[in-house]
Design an enzyme around this catalytic site. Structure first.
Site, PDB file in Angstrom:
ATOM      1  N   ASP A  78     -13.504 -14.388 -16.260  1.00 16.17           N
ATOM      2  CA  ASP A  78     -14.827 -15.246 -16.564  1.00 16.17           C
ATOM      3  C   ASP A  78     -14.497 -16.217 -17.795  1.00 16.17           C
ATOM      4  O   ASP A  78     -13.852 -15.697 -18.927  1.00 16.17           O
ATOM      5  CB  ASP A  78     -16.098 -14.250 -16.883  1.00 16.17           C
TER       6      ASP A  78
ATOM      7  N   GLU B 142     -11.397 -11.539 -12.619  1.00 11.96           N
ATOM      8  CA  GLU B 142     -12.072 -10.378 -13.529  1.00 11.96           C
ATOM      9  C   GLU B 142     -12.861  -9.490 -12.508  1.00 11.96           C
ATOM     10  O   GLU B 142     -12.968  -8.249 -12.886  1.00 11.96           O
ATOM     11  CB  GLU B 142     -13.466 -10.904 -14.218  1.00 11.96           C
TER      12      GLU B 142
ATOM     13  N   TYR C 202     -22.161 -20.479 -12.760  1.00  8.04           N
ATOM     14  CA  TYR C 202     -21.932 -19.220 -13.797  1.00  8.04           C
ATOM     15  C   TYR C 202     -23.083 -18.775 -14.545  1.00  8.04           C
ATOM     16  O   TYR C 202     -23.767 -19.732 -15.223  1.00  8.04           O
ATOM     17  CB  TYR C 202     -20.715 -19.528 -14.780  1.00  8.04           C
TER      18      TYR C 202
END
Length: 695
Positions: free
Chosen positions: A110, A7, A315
């Protein structure tokens, strides 16, 4: 050759490093039978009305119901409309060439709805048919990346997530575009943006602001007694709240004359077990950072994303506060690693090894990603704000695995001259998790130490006094308060059955709430006043227009989120959901087109440049209607919306009043005057500095 699509360039570089892919090319990295490339977020998005041949806001064209939806390369706003983003177009061509060359694709965007949509829209736009697998990881550490590549998952496993993300994208477009155009046409004065998420969020802020403003503060009085027993001084407070000061004064005089003692009428003590907090999800981190570090939700998200890309945390865009069973085995090593962090050494030393609290382990409560954790990579030096946010995450992990805090809470009732008085006390028996960061709650800190008291004890009154107090209005939202309200929006629904069904769903998601708040700022719907969020005149106007409509109702956005979850699980057909949204869009668009919006009473100002034409005053700009003259002044200057009074002063006197809280490109706040130059451009004149500087 396999193509890996990440990404962001930074994520692509981390993956390439782990795989040993080192040869740099234009827009990608190559080597060892892999090519690693990247997007810059959404390179492809849904087309705008002009892509369907509809220019401007046309009443006759509404509602716009695309069949099918068109995908276009990302566009950026220019002075006159939108233009294709050249950077996005360039990178898209690189991806297209690599799609054509590769045998298969590994999707490394992601791991979540939005990341899946970013890839699928590119895949669909380029008409790619190559097979693809999914890399699903929660950390960018070498260990996590290697494990992810060992466990690549079939792309079809994520079809439900894609369908949900696409449905949300289509629905937001339908409702947002049509309602925005309809209200703006009715208003005839600039753009009034509405949306499925931003409008109920604005309603929360406006409703609280109006409640606060309408609240009538009332005074009341209480008697406070001071006692001493066993060399311990403590206080009691009258249970009754006197409406009139004279009533309190009469009681005070009676106590001073006749009541030098009070009798204990009841003593209740109970042991309270206070479990440690769970791990942070993104919203929890944003709330804590706003309260303790005064960071906005967007700032916190950006900092957390930076820490993630540097491999210091897992994350960040997570909606879970738990970890699965298989991650639990990694926790001891993560805690040992924190010993390397100077400000964590003392806290790690308080951890009871072999007696970790396992409350954060719950496979059923882990969504796309587990709760926020630090990684084994420990930062040695970070910018101050990043270091502070990292500290919040690190200390929360240490608290979460610590034992509960055990407290003894005591409530005592006294009576003096037939009036009841109350005493509250608290004693920490075992500090538990609260010892990690010496974090004791306000109510614990302010509860007093008490001597041993029993029912029937007579205790002396050392002194007595009157406390004057005031009823408090509903507190204006800070960003932390608003995030909490958005997170728990389902609890505010009046219908009990709906409220129970929607209790764990709020407005937006952990990943989107910061963006929602920033959107309200950028639309000039809200502003900050002493850390509190308050609506602007325009924001209140939008609220009055929409407050009785479904689009402003928390229940609608919550219901949509429930629908997205059903689509993910293949329990709801996306087409059925879209048809339902189209029906509502038709209804609300027609309703908005019928309303009449009172026009603001703007002053009549003559253009300072041509000195002929009356200026057009809009929400975002002030401009001369003469295209030859073309004088223009934007109302948003360095993050501050310039008031009409200041515009009037600028035009008539050549200089605004002092405008406070403007923000430079580096994020530094400053105060300045806006000054009109001889050539009719504008500059800043700073406080105590009469030398103007060009904007």
């Amino acid at each position: 050759m396999k193509l890996i699509l990440a990404e962001k360039p930074s994520v692509a570089r981390e993956i390439a490093h782990v795989l040993g892919v080192a040869e740099k090319k234009e827009g990608y990295l190559s080597g060892k039978d892999y090519c690693v490339t990247w997007t810059f977020g959404h390179l492809i998005g849904l087309g705008m009305p002009e892509d369907y041949g509809i220019s401007g806001f046309e009443k006759e064209a509404l509602p716009i119901l695309p069949q099918p939806f068109l995908l276009t390369v990302r566009k950026i706003k220019k002075e006159k409309g939108f233009a294709t983003d050249k950077g996005a177009l360039k990178q898209l061509k690189v991806i297209e060439q690599l799609f054509n060359r590769c045998e298969s694709i590994i999707v490394a965007t992601d791991a979540g709805r939005e990341g899946e949509l970013i890839f699928r829209y590119i895949y669909q736009y380029l008409k790619c048919t190559k097979p693809f697998e999914r890399l699903w990881i929660s950390s960018l550490t070498e260990k996590a990346i290697k494990k992810g590549f060992e466990n690549l998952r079939p792309g079809d496993d994520f079809e439900g997530i894609y369908q949900a993300a696409q449905s949300r994208s289509h629905a937001d477009w339908l409702l947002g575009i049509n309602s925005t155009q309809a209200v703006s046409i009715a208003a005839c004065n600039g753009v009034y943006s509405l949306g499925r998420v931003q409008t109920p969020t604005l309603a929360l802020i406006c409703r609280r602001y109006l409640e606060n403003k309408a609240f009538l503060v009332q005074k009341y009085w209480q008697i406070e007694l001071t006692h001493t027993k066993d060399f311990i001084e403590f206080k009691s407070l009258s249970e009754i709240q006197f409406k009139y000061r004279k009533q309190a004064e009469d009681l005070l005089r009676s106590i001073e004359r006749n009541g030098n003692t009070a009798t204990v009428t009841s003593v209740t003590s109970k042991t309270v077990t206070e479990q440690p907090p769970l791990l942070f999800d993104l919203t929890g981190l944003q709330k804590e950072a706003n309260k303790k570090l005064n960071l906005s939700a967007e700032e916190t998200l950006n900092i957390a994303q930076s820490l993630y890309e540097k491999k210091f945390i897992t994350y960040p865009r997570t909606g879970s506060q738990y970890i699965p069973e298989d991650v639990w085995t990694e926790i001891p090593q993560l805690i040992r690693a924190l010993q390397e962090k100077e400000n964590c050494k003392s806290a790690v030393g308080k951890i009871k090894w072999g007696h970790f609290n396992k409350r954060i382990v719950n496979d059923l409560r882990v969504t796309d990603h587990h709760g926020l954790l630090t990684t084994e990579k420990i930062p040695s030096a970070l910018p101050p704000k990043e270091n502070a946010v990292y500290g919040l995450i690190a200390f929360r992990l240490l608290e979460a695995v610590s034992p509960p805090c055990i407290k003894e809470v005591t409530d005592i009732s006294l009576q003096s001259l037939h009036y009841d008085f109350i005493i509250k006390g608290c004693k920490i028996l075992e500090a538990g998790w609260r010892s990690i960061h010496s974090s004791f709650s306000d109510d614990t800190e302010h509860m007093q130490e008490l001597p041993e008291l029993k029912e029937g004890n007579e205790i002396k009154i050392k002194s007595a006094g009157i406390l004057e107090k005031k009823t408090k209005p509903p507190v204006l939202y800070t960003e932390a308060g608003l995030l909490s309200a958005m997170e728990t929006a389902g609890k505010q629904i009046e219908n009990e059955a709906e409220r129970i069904a929607l209790k764990n769903i709020g407005i937006g998601t952990s990943a989107t709430r910061a963006c929602i708040i920033e959107t309200l700022f950028s639309r000039n719907y809200i502003q900050i006043n002493n850390k509190s969020l308050i609506p602007t005149e325009k924001g209140l106007q939008v609220y009055q227009l929409t407050k009785d409509k479904k689009i402003a109702d928390v229940a609608m956005t919550v219901e949509w989120e429930l629908a997205m979850q059903k689509i993910e699980r293949n329990e709801l057909n996306p087409l059925d959901f879209q048809h339902e949204i189209e029906t509502y869009t038709k209804s609300v668009t027609n309703e908005f087109l019928q309303i009449t919006i009172a026009q603001p009473n703007f002053p009549k100002l003559i253009c300072p440049k041509c000195k002929t034409h009356q200026l057009m005053i809009r929400d975002t700009i002030i401009k001369c209607p003469d295209e030859v003259c073309n004088w223009i002044q934007f109302r948003s200057v360095c993050g501050v919306h310039v008031s009409i009074d200041d515009i009037k002063t600028l035009i008539n006197k050549g200089k605004t009043s002092l405008i406070k809280g403007m923000k430079s490109k580096s994020g530094t706040k400053f105060n300045a005057y806006i000054v009109l130059n001889e050539d009719y451009t504008t500059t800043f004149e700073f406080e105590n500095n009469k030398t103007p500087q060009r904007k």
